[in-house]
Design a protein around this motif. Structure first.
Motif, PDB file in Angstrom:
ATOM      1  N   ARG A 299       0.860  -1.195   0.000  1.00 18.20           N
ATOM      2  CA  ARG A 299       0.000   0.000   0.000  1.00 18.20           C
ATOM      3  C   ARG A 299       0.890   1.235   0.000  1.00 18.20           C
ATOM      4  O   ARG A 299       1.904   1.284   0.679  1.00 18.20           O
ATOM      5  CB  ARG A 299      -0.884   0.033   1.247  1.00 18.20           C
ATOM      6  N   TRP A 300       0.452   2.235  -0.743  1.00 19.29           N
ATOM      7  CA  TRP A 300       1.159   3.519  -0.764  1.00 19.29           C
ATOM      8  C   TRP A 300       0.749   4.335   0.445  1.00 19.29           C
ATOM      9  O   TRP A 300      -0.395   4.273   0.881  1.00 19.29           O
ATOM     10  CB  TRP A 300       0.809   4.305  -2.021  1.00 19.29           C
ATOM     11  N   SER A 301       1.668   5.141   0.941  1.00 17.63           N
ATOM     12  CA  SER A 301       1.324   6.110   1.973  1.00 17.63           C
ATOM     13  C   SER A 301       0.376   7.127   1.354  1.00 17.63           C
ATOM     14  O   SER A 301       0.272   7.246   0.127  1.00 17.63           O
ATOM     15  CB  SER A 301       2.581   6.803   2.512  1.00 17.63           C
ATOM     16  N   HIS A 302      -0.299   7.894   2.195  1.00 13.40           N
ATOM     17  CA  HIS A 302      -1.265   8.872   1.704  1.00 13.40           C
ATOM     18  C   HIS A 302      -0.597   9.968   0.874  1.00 13.40           C
ATOM     19  O   HIS A 302      -1.203  10.509  -0.030  1.00 13.40           O
ATOM     20  CB  HIS A 302      -2.063   9.463   2.867  1.00 13.40           C
TER      21      HIS A 302
ATOM     22  N   GLY B 227       2.184   9.395  -0.880  1.00 16.60           N
ATOM     23  CA  GLY B 227       2.903   8.746  -1.969  1.00 16.60           C
ATOM     24  C   GLY B 227       4.398   8.640  -1.780  1.00 16.60           C
ATOM     25  O   GLY B 227       5.120   8.274  -2.699  1.00 16.60           O
ATOM     26  N   ARG B 228       4.908   8.934  -0.588  1.00 19.77           N
ATOM     27  CA  ARG B 228       6.354   8.927  -0.354  1.00 19.77           C
ATOM     28  C   ARG B 228       6.878   7.623   0.230  1.00 19.77           C
ATOM     29  O   ARG B 228       8.076   7.381   0.215  1.00 19.77           O
ATOM     30  CB  ARG B 228       6.737  10.079   0.570  1.00 19.77           C
ATOM     31  N   ARG B 229       5.976   6.790   0.785  1.00 18.34           N
ATOM     32  CA  ARG B 229       6.392   5.523   1.388  1.00 18.34           C
ATOM     33  C   ARG B 229       5.555   4.397   0.805  1.00 18.34           C
ATOM     34  O   ARG B 229       4.412   4.595   0.421  1.00 18.34           O
ATOM     35  CB  ARG B 229       6.228   5.531   2.909  1.00 18.34           C
ATOM     36  N   LEU B 230       6.147   3.230   0.775  1.00 14.77           N
ATOM     37  CA  LEU B 230       5.441   2.022   0.391  1.00 14.77           C
ATOM     38  C   LEU B 230       5.442   1.089   1.595  1.00 14.77           C
ATOM     39  O   LEU B 230       6.487   0.836   2.190  1.00 14.77           O
ATOM     40  CB  LEU B 230       6.121   1.343  -0.797  1.00 14.77           C
ATOM     41  N   TYR B 231       4.266   0.617   1.979  1.00 14.75           N
ATOM     42  CA  TYR B 231       4.111  -0.319   3.085  1.00 14.75           C
ATOM     43  C   TYR B 231       3.856  -1.702   2.509  1.00 14.75           C
ATOM     44  O   TYR B 231       3.184  -1.840   1.484  1.00 14.75           O
ATOM     45  CB  TYR B 231       2.934   0.091   3.976  1.00 14.75           C
TER      46      TYR B 231
ATOM     47  N   SER C  89       7.899  -0.496   6.038  1.00 13.91           N
ATOM     48  CA  SER C  89       7.678   0.645   5.168  1.00 13.91           C
ATOM     49  C   SER C  89       9.020   1.028   4.561  1.00 13.91           C
ATOM     50  O   SER C  89      10.072   0.848   5.181  1.00 13.91           O
ATOM     51  CB  SER C  89       7.061   1.834   5.910  1.00 13.91           C
TER      52      SER C  89
ATOM     53  N   LEU D  92      10.640   5.995  -0.455  1.00  9.79           N
ATOM     54  CA  LEU D  92      10.911   5.857  -1.882  1.00  9.79           C
ATOM     55  C   LEU D  92      12.011   6.778  -2.381  1.00  9.79           C
ATOM     56  O   LEU D  92      12.569   6.542  -3.444  1.00  9.79           O
ATOM     57  CB  LEU D  92       9.623   6.073  -2.673  1.00  9.79           C
TER      58      LEU D  92
END
Length: 74
Positions: free
Chosen positions: A4-7, A9-13, A33, A36
């Motif tokens: 899942r993308w962070s809200h 869009g800077r992190r991927l969980y 997490s 990116l």
């Protein structure tokens, strides 16, 4: 699994699960997490009781994770 993308869009969980027939040493499920921009990864939650199902807080101050006991952890 369960990317899942962070809200913002800077992190991927994502969730890392142990092998199905592990001997117990590798039995922890881990919510990760990854930043990116820098590529740095960090552990958000880790337990042998976590299932690969989670929901991020809107402000990303934490996550709700589901446990095998039927409870939800913050």
């Amino acid at each position: 699994s369960a990317p899942r993308w962070s809200h913002d869009g800077r992190r991927l969980y994502f969730v890392e699960t142990p092998p199905p027939f592990s001997d117990g040493e590798d039995g922890e499920t881990t919510l990760w997490s990854a930043d990116l921009v820098s590529g740095a990864a960090r552990i958000e939650a880790q337990s042998p009781l976590i299932v690969p199902d989670y929901a991020l807080a809107r402000d990303e101050s934490g996550a709700w994770v589901t446990a095998r006991t039927g409870t939800v952890w913050w």
